[in-house]
Structures are given as structure tokens and as C-alpha cells.
Write a protein that holds these residues in place. Structure first.
Motif, short mmCIF file in Angstrom:
data_model
loop_
_atom_site.label_atom_id
_atom_site.label_comp_id
_atom_site.label_asym_id
_atom_site.label_seq_id
_atom_site.Cartn_x
_atom_site.Cartn_y
_atom_site.Cartn_z
N VAL A 361 80.87 33.78 154.95
CA VAL A 361 79.51 33.06 154.79
C VAL A 361 80.02 31.62 155.08
O VAL A 361 80.89 31.06 154.49
CB VAL A 361 78.75 33.48 153.61
N GLY A 362 79.08 30.92 155.85
CA GLY A 362 79.24 29.45 155.87
C GLY A 362 80.01 28.93 156.97
O GLY A 362 80.11 27.66 157.25
N GLY A 363 80.42 29.87 157.78
CA GLY A 363 81.42 29.43 159.06
C GLY A 363 82.85 29.04 158.75
O GLY A 363 83.61 28.34 159.54
N VAL A 364 83.38 29.51 157.50
CA VAL A 364 84.56 29.08 157.02
C VAL A 364 85.60 29.97 157.94
O VAL A 364 85.51 31.22 157.87
CB VAL A 364 84.75 28.96 155.61
N LYS A 365 86.76 29.53 158.29
CA LYS A 365 87.68 30.20 159.02
C LYS A 365 88.82 30.41 157.96
O LYS A 365 89.60 29.59 157.38
CB LYS A 365 88.24 29.67 160.05
N VAL A 366 88.90 31.76 157.32
CA VAL A 366 90.06 32.43 156.39
C VAL A 366 91.29 32.33 157.09
O VAL A 366 91.31 33.50 157.81
CB VAL A 366 89.66 33.11 155.55
N LEU A 367 92.47 31.60 156.76
CA LEU A 367 93.60 31.89 157.61
C LEU A 367 94.83 32.49 156.82
O LEU A 367 95.74 33.02 157.32
CB LEU A 367 94.16 30.94 158.22
N GLU A 368 94.36 32.54 155.62
CA GLU A 368 95.63 32.88 154.55
C GLU A 368 95.58 34.53 154.17
O GLU A 368 94.24 35.06 154.36
CB GLU A 368 95.53 31.97 153.12
N THR A 369 96.47 34.95 153.68
CA THR A 369 96.59 36.64 153.31
C THR A 369 95.92 36.76 151.93
O THR A 369 95.75 37.91 151.46
CB THR A 369 98.06 37.06 153.40
N GLY A 370 95.64 35.79 151.25
CA GLY A 370 94.81 36.05 149.93
C GLY A 370 93.72 36.57 149.81
O GLY A 370 92.91 36.95 148.69
N ALA A 371 93.01 36.56 150.90
CA ALA A 371 91.75 37.09 151.02
C ALA A 371 91.69 39.00 151.34
O ALA A 371 90.70 39.45 151.41
CB ALA A 371 90.84 36.68 151.99
N ASP A 372 93.11 39.42 151.44
CA ASP A 372 93.02 40.91 151.64
C ASP A 372 92.41 41.71 150.67
O ASP A 372 91.59 42.60 150.85
CB ASP A 372 94.22 41.21 151.40
N LEU A 373 92.45 41.58 149.37
CA LEU A 373 91.84 42.44 148.39
C LEU A 373 90.30 42.28 148.42
O LEU A 373 89.77 43.29 148.26
CB LEU A 373 92.59 42.06 146.99
N ALA A 374 89.92 40.89 148.59
CA ALA A 374 88.45 40.72 148.63
C ALA A 374 87.81 41.62 149.82
O ALA A 374 86.68 42.05 149.74
CB ALA A 374 88.18 39.32 148.71
N LEU A 375 88.61 41.60 151.00
CA LEU A 375 88.02 42.11 152.00
C LEU A 375 87.89 43.80 151.87
O LEU A 375 87.00 44.47 152.16
CB LEU A 375 89.05 41.84 153.20
#
Length: 457
Positions: A361-375
Motif C-alpha cells: 500500500v502507498g506505492g512503496v517498493k520493498v526491496l529487503e527480505t524482512g518482509a517475507d514473514l509478513a507476506l
């Protein structure tokens, strides 16, 4: 009449070739060689005055221990978000390249910065794309103080260097580098040789005089900076102003910075008075609805030197075709496919016959791997049609064997979530708070693998 000499230059790496060929021998790129005409050497090259390109030489060869260490002086631009991306402010003698899509607000941002700097520094705004009347109309529309700012319309780099020797500005803005040309090169403005020679001459002037050089660069249709790749090697800092046409928010991200952290992020809002700073970006990206739907979860990403709370949404629906779709907006699509395989192998959920859509949301580009669990949590929530708690925040890297790996700056992420009112967090065991005071007011669940994480969910 002598035959004009030509060369073939790679637009990616800038290497020269005697004849055209399909692949560049230096960088390996295909179909990147363009023909350029070789004219007489430029004024700077002919005079041999290429010394001092990287600044003063310090009086000769010095040992590393003999170099005087002193803190780099910084010039505050008046925008804290802009200074954050640059690493603390403008460094004298630095060359900065600002890129972005048409209409992103590059000229507006630089005009606002220069009008503030001109109140206490000698500043010069050089335009080659717009007339002086257009710039004056924009400054009047934005309500800027334009009494001390000097404007100059020129596209010849030789004429510009003559004026710069007379004016000696402390801050120089060039809009844009693609329209500048040298009279000693016969190719058209915007070509590889023109951009390379003009950028080198202006960067050399900035290094020798201590002038802050801000250049605007165009981007290609795939979003990369136009011109030869050597242009990005010449400059000290490369930043990109990004934002979609249907959103009023703009993100300023650093891709190269010799004086600060890379991947630093600054957030601006486009208003009738120009670009305004967003002091608390997490509050924008967390503008959630009254009812939290299934497939929505908040994660904490690390951008440069600060944490940022963003919402990730997932939609899992039964596919009506033989080849289910995998769409990721703001995330890497290959990593989405990998995480779906991990979820099947170690989580017991088969999504092979489901369409999967993921959006940040918001047009942010997430490049790090810390978003794996949230995904993965967002996928499970959407697949089971069970909304997650509104006060839950998640972060962590997921390995191929199902383990939950720690991420950098875990304690700072938890503190940022607590400041925004989150009461529960699921984090990797390596990022668990060491003391009870660190997670005061929050229920932090530390997990070691995907099975523990799904059980805690």
C-alpha cells in the motif's frame, strides 16, 4: 574532404568499439552500441587541463596515515527529507544527479531548494528545457522568494563554463544534462559522447571550485537513467524521485551516495504550494480502513537509517485457468514464487491452483527480505478468509528450509511499532528483546521456523 571518423559506444558502460557488433565486449549487453561522430577534442581536453578532477591533490603523493581527517562540511538545503537522503546535507564539491519520470516534480523540488539556499548562498539555476518566464511563473505560483536567485538559460557547456568562472556560484542546478552540448563534438545533444563530455567538464569544475552541482537526468521507458552508464560513475550521488500519476506522494530514494547511506528514503507530498515534507511517513502508509479485511498485515521495513511501517495486502482466489497468475506490486515476483513453495513444503498449504495477487500500500517498493514473514501471513489470512488482529505487526526473513532468520535493527523496528500503538508482534527469535523493558507494553512472540509462526498466528 577528409572522411568523418566514427566510433560505436555502448550506452550501458560507455566503452568504445571500432565497428558495430551485436554484443558489447566489456559489459556483455546486447544491442547497446550506438554510432557517434568523433569531432575535434573539447576545449578542456585540448588544453590538457584535467588535473584536479577529484579535488586538490594535497601537494603530491601522501601516505594514508598522513591524510588530514576532517568532517565534511554540509550545507542544509532547508528540506530535512532531502538532506536525509544525501546523508546530512549538500557537500561542497559534490556532483548530484536527480532522476525521475516526467511530471514527478524534479524541477519543482530543485527550484524550492534553490530559493531557500539563495537567501544565504550564491546560487545559479541553469535551464536548457524551459524559458526563464516559465521558471518565474512557477516560482510565483508556488509563492517562493525569488529575489536572490539567479537564472541563466544556456545549452552550450563552453558558454556556461565562461559564466561560471565569472559568477562562481556556491550551488549550481543544471536542468537538464541531456540538453547540454559541446561545440567541439559533432553529435546531437543527448547522445552518449555529448552527455559524457558535458558531465565530465561540469563535474571537474565543481571539484576544482567546491561548487555543489545538482544535475537533472532523464529516465528511459524502463525507469533507468538515460545516457551512458559512465555518467553514474562520474557523479558522487544518484537519487531518484518516484511517484505515480494517481498519487500525491513522492518518494526520494538514494541509489548511490559517497557521503551517506544508500537506499535512504525521503517522502514528499505534492500540493498547490509545491512539494511538502512528510515528517511521519508511517502514518501515511498505515491509513487503513475501519474494518480490517482478510489478507492485510502491517510489516516494519528498514529504509536507509530508519524503520518504516507499511501495509501489505494479499488476495488468494481460485484460478479459472490452467496457469494461475502470480502478480506482485511493490515486491519481487521471483521471491513471491519462492515463498509460495516454502509455504507448501513447510506450512502445508497448497496454493498451486490459486491466483495470487500481492500489493504494498502507498506505492512503496520493498526491496529487503524482512518482509517475507509478513507476506506469508497475508497469504494465509486471505486463503483462510480470516482477518489478522489490527494491532499485530510482523517482520522476518524466511529461509528455504522454513527457518525464520533475524533481520538487521530488530529492536528499532519493535520500538517504531510500539510508538504507533501496536500491541503484538511476531518476530524472529534472533530479534527478540533481551530485556522485559525493551518490549514494555507489547506482546512479542519469537519464532524459530514457519511452523511455529503459523501456530502463533
Amino acid at each position: 574532404m577528409a572522411k568523418a571518423k566514427t566510433a560505436y559506444v555502448c550506452v550501458d558502460c560507455g566503452s568504445d568499439h571500432n565497428k558495430w557488433q551485436g554484443q558489447c565486449q566489456d559489459c556483455g549487453a546486447w544491442n547497446t552500441l550506438s554510432e557517434v561522430r568523433l569531432g575535434a577534442p573539447s576545449r578542456v581536453a585540448a588544453s590538457g587541463n584535467r588535473s584536479g578532477y577529484a579535488g586538490a591533490n594535497g601537494g603530491g603523493v601522501l601516505a594514508l596515515s598522513e591524510v588530514v581527517l576532517e568532517e565534511l562540511p554540509r550545507i542544509a538545503s532547508g528540506f530535512d527529507e532531502f538532506d536525509r537522503v544525501l546523508g546530512g546535507g549538500l557537500v561542497p564539491g559534490s556532483a548530484i544527479l536527480l532522476g525521475g519520470h516526467p511530471g514527478a516534480g524534479k524541477s519543482t523540488l530543485l527550484l524550492q531548494i534553490l530559493c531557500r539556499l539563495a537567501e544565504r548562498n550564491d546560487c545559479l539555476y541553469v535551464t536548457g528545457e524551459e524559458s526563464l518566464q516559465q521558471i518565474a511563473m512557477r516560482a510565483s505560483r508556488l509563492g517562493l522568494k525569488a529575489d536572490a536567485l539567479k537564472l541563466y538559460a544556456e545549452t552550450s557547456v563552453e558558454q556556461l563554463l565562461v559564466q561560471l568562472d565569472k559568477l562562481k556560484p556556491k550551488v549550481l542546478v543544471l536542468d537538464s544534462i541531456q540538453v547540454m552540448h559541446s561545440d567541439h563534438i559533432s553529435s546531437a545533444p543527448g547522445s552518449v559522447s555529448q552527455v559524457r563530455e558535458c558531465a565530465a567538464a561540469l563535474t571537474r569544475f565543481a571539484k576544482q571550485t567546491g561548487t555543489v552541482l545538482l544535475m537533472v537526468g532523464h529516465v528511459t521507458k524502463d525507469g533507468s537513467l538515460a545516457g551512458p552508464k559512465v555518467l553514474e560513475h562520474i557523479i558522487d550521488c544518484s537519487i531518484m524521485l518516484e511517484g505515480s500519476s494517481d498519487s500525491r506522494y513522492r518518494t526520494l530514494r538514494g541509489h548511490k551516495n559517497r557521503f551517506g547511506a544508500v537506499n535512504e528514503l525521503g517522502v514528499f507530498a505534492m500540493t498547490e504550494q509545491g512539494l511538502k515534507e512528510v515528517k511521519n511517513p508511517s502514518a501515511i502508509f498505515l491509513n487503513r480502513g475501519e474494518e480490517i479485511a482478510a489478507g492485510s498485515v502491517v510489516m516494519v521495513v528498514w529504509e536507509g537509517t530508519r524503520p518504516l511501517l507499511v501495509e501489505i495486502q494479499a488476495l488468494v482466489d481460485e484460478s479459472g485457468f490452467g496457469n494461475p497468475r502470480r502478480v506482485a506490486v511493490g515486491l519481487e515476483q521471483n521471491r513471491l514464487a519462492m515463498l509460495l513453495a516454502v509455504l507448501h513444503r513447510h506450512g502445508g498449504l497448497q496454493l498451486g491452483d490459486q491466483d495470487v495477487f500481492v500489493n504494498v500500500v502507498g506505492g512503496v517498493k520493498v526491496l529487503e527480505t524482512g518482509a517475507d514473514l509478513a507476506l506469508l501471513f497475508a497469504l494465509v489470512s486471505s486463503f483462510r478468509n480470516q482477518p489478522l488482529p489490527e494491532d499485530l505487526v510482523v517482520f522476518g526473513e524466511v529461509g528455504l528450509s522454513g527457518e525464520i532468520r533475524p533481520v538487521p535493527s530488530g529492536q528499532e523496528r519493535i520500538q517504531e511499532a510500539r510508538k504507533h500503538g501496536f500491541k503484538r508482534a511476531i518476530v524472529p527469535a534472533g530479534n527478540a528483546p533481551r530485556s522485559s523493558a525493551a518490549d514494555a507494553g507489547m506482546s512479542v512472540i519469537a519464532v524459530h521456523n514457519l511452523a511455529e509462526a503459523l501456530e502463533a498466528l
